[in-house]
Design a protein around this motif. Structure first.
Motif, PDB file in Angstrom:
ATOM      1  N   ASP A  95     -45.451  79.721 -74.723  1.00 55.34           N
ATOM      2  CA  ASP A  95     -45.892  79.201 -76.009  1.00 55.34           C
ATOM      3  C   ASP A  95     -46.908  80.164 -76.603  1.00 55.34           C
ATOM      4  O   ASP A  95     -47.780  80.682 -75.874  1.00 55.34           O
ATOM      5  N   MET A  96     -46.802  80.408 -77.899  1.00 56.11           N
ATOM      6  CA  MET A  96     -47.809  81.219 -78.571  1.00 56.11           C
ATOM      7  C   MET A  96     -49.143  80.488 -78.565  1.00 56.11           C
ATOM      8  O   MET A  96     -49.201  79.255 -78.626  1.00 56.11           O
ATOM      9  N   MET A  97     -50.234  81.241 -78.504  1.00 57.55           N
ATOM     10  CA  MET A  97     -51.563  80.648 -78.462  1.00 57.55           C
ATOM     11  C   MET A  97     -51.976  80.154 -79.844  1.00 57.55           C
ATOM     12  O   MET A  97     -51.519  80.676 -80.864  1.00 57.55           O
ATOM     13  N   PRO A  98     -52.853  79.128 -79.894  1.00 57.68           N
ATOM     14  CA  PRO A  98     -53.365  78.673 -81.192  1.00 57.68           C
ATOM     15  C   PRO A  98     -54.064  79.814 -81.934  1.00 57.68           C
ATOM     16  O   PRO A  98     -54.629  80.718 -81.326  1.00 57.68           O
ATOM     17  N   ARG A  99     -53.979  79.749 -83.239  1.00 53.96           N
ATOM     18  CA  ARG A  99     -54.646  80.684 -84.151  1.00 53.96           C
ATOM     19  C   ARG A  99     -54.091  82.101 -84.092  1.00 53.96           C
ATOM     20  O   ARG A  99     -54.694  83.024 -84.620  1.00 53.96           O
ATOM     21  N   THR A 100     -52.960  82.291 -83.451  1.00 53.69           N
ATOM     22  CA  THR A 100     -52.307  83.600 -83.521  1.00 53.69           C
ATOM     23  C   THR A 100     -51.574  83.720 -84.854  1.00 53.69           C
ATOM     24  O   THR A 100     -51.190  82.725 -85.467  1.00 53.69           O
ATOM     25  N   ASP A 101     -51.384  84.962 -85.313  1.00 53.92           N
ATOM     26  CA  ASP A 101     -50.728  85.167 -86.594  1.00 53.92           C
ATOM     27  C   ASP A 101     -49.486  86.029 -86.424  1.00 53.92           C
ATOM     28  O   ASP A 101     -49.098  86.376 -85.299  1.00 53.92           O
ATOM     29  N   ARG A 102     -48.879  86.364 -87.551  1.00 52.91           N
ATOM     30  CA  ARG A 102     -47.638  87.128 -87.563  1.00 52.91           C
ATOM     31  C   ARG A 102     -47.801  88.477 -86.858  1.00 52.91           C
ATOM     32  O   ARG A 102     -46.930  88.895 -86.083  1.00 52.91           O
ATOM     33  N   ASP A 103     -48.932  89.142 -87.095  1.00 54.91           N
ATOM     34  CA  ASP A 103     -49.175  90.446 -86.464  1.00 54.91           C
ATOM     35  C   ASP A 103     -49.268  90.316 -84.949  1.00 54.91           C
ATOM     36  O   ASP A 103     -48.829  91.204 -84.209  1.00 54.91           O
ATOM     37  N   ASP A 104     -49.845  89.200 -84.478  1.00 54.62           N
ATOM     38  CA  ASP A 104     -49.932  88.976 -83.030  1.00 54.62           C
ATOM     39  C   ASP A 104     -48.533  88.848 -82.429  1.00 54.62           C
ATOM     40  O   ASP A 104     -48.252  89.396 -81.353  1.00 54.62           O
ATOM     41  N   GLN A 199     -38.173  73.494 -73.083  1.00 56.08           N
ATOM     42  CA  GLN A 199     -38.495  74.111 -74.368  1.00 56.08           C
ATOM     43  C   GLN A 199     -39.427  75.330 -74.215  1.00 56.08           C
ATOM     44  O   GLN A 199     -39.596  75.877 -73.138  1.00 56.08           O
ATOM     45  N   GLY A 200     -40.001  75.765 -75.333  1.00 55.11           N
ATOM     46  CA  GLY A 200     -40.901  76.913 -75.366  1.00 55.11           C
ATOM     47  C   GLY A 200     -40.652  77.778 -76.590  1.00 55.11           C
ATOM     48  O   GLY A 200     -39.526  77.891 -77.071  1.00 55.11           O
ATOM     49  N   ASP A 201     -41.725  78.380 -77.123  1.00 55.20           N
ATOM     50  CA  ASP A 201     -41.615  79.259 -78.285  1.00 55.20           C
ATOM     51  C   ASP A 201     -40.795  80.505 -77.977  1.00 55.20           C
ATOM     52  O   ASP A 201     -40.023  80.977 -78.812  1.00 55.20           O
ATOM     53  N   LEU A 202     -40.987  81.057 -76.788  1.00 54.61           N
ATOM     54  CA  LEU A 202     -40.333  82.297 -76.371  1.00 54.61           C
ATOM     55  C   LEU A 202     -39.836  82.124 -74.946  1.00 54.61           C
ATOM     56  O   LEU A 202     -40.353  81.292 -74.194  1.00 54.61           O
ATOM     57  N   CYS A 203     -38.853  82.909 -74.563  1.00 55.65           N
ATOM     58  CA  CYS A 203     -38.430  82.918 -73.164  1.00 55.65           C
ATOM     59  C   CYS A 203     -38.125  84.345 -72.734  1.00 55.65           C
ATOM     60  O   CYS A 203     -37.796  85.208 -73.559  1.00 55.65           O
ATOM     61  N   ILE A 204     -38.277  84.573 -71.446  1.00 57.63           N
ATOM     62  CA  ILE A 204     -37.892  85.846 -70.830  1.00 57.63           C
ATOM     63  C   ILE A 204     -37.057  85.525 -69.598  1.00 57.63           C
ATOM     64  O   ILE A 204     -37.490  84.767 -68.722  1.00 57.63           O
TER      65      ILE A 204
END
Length: 437
Positions: A95-104, A199-204
């Motif tokens: 999961d992406m961390m809170p307050r991360t943005d597009r550049d992150d 679930q999850g925002d990203l997977c590897i």
């Protein structure tokens, strides 16, 4: 080397491997910070099962050859889909961390792609690696894969529905780029899903012929993600339960049956185009050459199954346990005949067969798992099911069809997730670059 539908493997020379890895720009400052601070990430461990008995010279030679195999991270399609299925898996959801943005998000995908381009060639995540940097700083690489070859390692990266939009809204300015087909899977009969393992925002997906190489990959990519993404859940797998090339023998699952006899193979270009790869004519265009990944953690009620008589086991599956042949006759690769009564109408083979599902096919890439035992002293074991398909509706239709499967009495679906897997990255670029174009 770029991955094709034949997935020809090469053993990269040191010079070639360095050249392939150096074609990417390197780790971002955030990625280097992750390497420095990632010591806070919980240690990962893997139990290595017993090796093949006998130690036959031919077997040792084959194992050595597989260990030296290297697959290029860059190519038209991501490696780890049609690549010959390896023996070990470490799958991780983030999961992406809170307050991360597009550049992150972009920098994370760039850093992961750079590191993956190196470790898939048997190198460390950076030039300084585990011991080449400042002795007063944490090393860039955790070091447990020092001296180990590439071992056929592949890294496959996917994007979950929640990456595009969640309760916090359109965090990364990509909601309008979400594939329409990328929706959370609907409920199915037999689901007993654990949200903490779904679930999850990203997977590897990291697959390799050496378990330590696969674990090293996830461990280091988790460290690189520090401050931008956190590990949501992960799963170790062993003993592939499907094949993707005709040269591979059909493996067996923990019920003892051959699994994946009719799987789509890497050299069947027509079947891959029809059933696995997203076409240029599909939407959205940035997914062309990619696929959709479904992961299902399926707990097997091992002790209950082990008390079922053999003839009933055969009837439930629709195949002979020993030979893998359909109960309608022939050998393992004989097409089942459903016109008579030899194969039960609710057997697994019949319900899952393309002839009974309007020709629907998926590419399976599953693994066995054993997570110790539960509080009752029974094996916490089963199948970590992975499938790739051009459209998630292929999987959904098949899973609904299996609602009356006789095997359902002996399994429980306890984890689930779906991800859009973008096409492969061009040399020097990164996975998912088309999403941000």
């Amino acid at each position: 080397m770029s991955e094709s539908t034949t997935d020809a493997a090469t053993t990269a020379s040191d010079d070639d491997a360095v050249a392939a890895a150096s074609s990417s720009p390197g780790l971002s400052r955030r990625g280097l910070l992750g390497l420095a601070l990632g010591g806070g990430v919980a240690g990962l461990a893997v139990g290595v099962g017993a090796g093949v008995a006998g130690g036959v010279a031919l077997g040792r030679a084959r194992a050595a050859e597989e260990a030296q195999t290297a697959y290029d991270f860059f190519g038209a399609h991501q490696a780890g889909i049609t690549t010959p299925v390896q023996e070990h898996l470490h799958f991780a959801s983030f999961d992406m961390m809170p307050r991360t943005d597009r550049d992150d998000l972009i920098s994370l995908l760039q850093d992961w792609s750079y590191a993956a381009s190196r470790i898939t060639q048997g190198l460390e995540v950076s030039a300084t690696g585990a011991v080449g940097g400042d002795a007063e700083e944490p090393p860039d690489d955790t070091g447990e894969a020092q001296g180990l070859p590439a071992a056929g390692l592949t890294i496959t990266i996917g994007f979950g529905p929640s990456l595009f939009e969640n309760e916090d809204g359109d965090r990364y300015g990509i909601a309008d780029r979400r594939p329409q087909a990328l929706e959370r899977l609907p409920p199915f009969v037999g689901d007993d899903l654990d949200p903490a393992h779904s679930q999850g925002d990203l997977c590897i997906q990291a697959c390799a012929d050496d378990p330590q190489v696969a674990v090293h990959a996830i461990r280091n990519l988790s460290r690189i993600a520090f401050g931008r993404a956190r590990l949501r859940w992960s799963q170790l797998g062993f003993g592939k339960t499907s094949r993707t090339t005709s040269a591979q023998a059909t493996p067996r699952n923990l019920f003892g049956f051959k699994d994946g006899t009719a799987n789509i193979l890497a050299d069947d270009a027509k079947a891959l185009e029809q059933n696995v790869w997203v076409a240029v004519s599909d939407e959205p265009g940035w997914m062309a050459g990619g696929s959709y990944l479904v992961a299902r953690k399926i707990a097997m009620l091992i002790e209950t199954w082990d008390r079922v008589r053999l003839s009933e086991q055969d009837a439930i599956i629709g195949r002979e346990k020993g030979s893998g042949a359909p109960l309608s006759g022939g050998d393992e690769f004989t097409e089942p005949k459903f016109s008579g009564t030899a194969i039960d109408a609710n057997s697994h083979v019949r319900l899952a067969h393309p002839d009974q599902n309007d020709g629907i096919r998926i590419l399976r890439r599953g693994f066995n798992y054993v997570d110790g035992n539960n509080e009752l002293g029974r094996l916490a074991a089963g199948l970590f099911f992975l499938s790739y398909q051009r459209d998630p509706q292929q999987f959904i239709a098949l899973q609904k069809r299996l609602s009356t499967d006789l095997m359902s009495e002996y399994i429980r679906h306890v984890g689930s997730g779906i991800w859009a897997v973008p096409p492969g990255a061009a040399s020097g670029s990164y996975v998912g670059a088309g999403l941000f174009a």
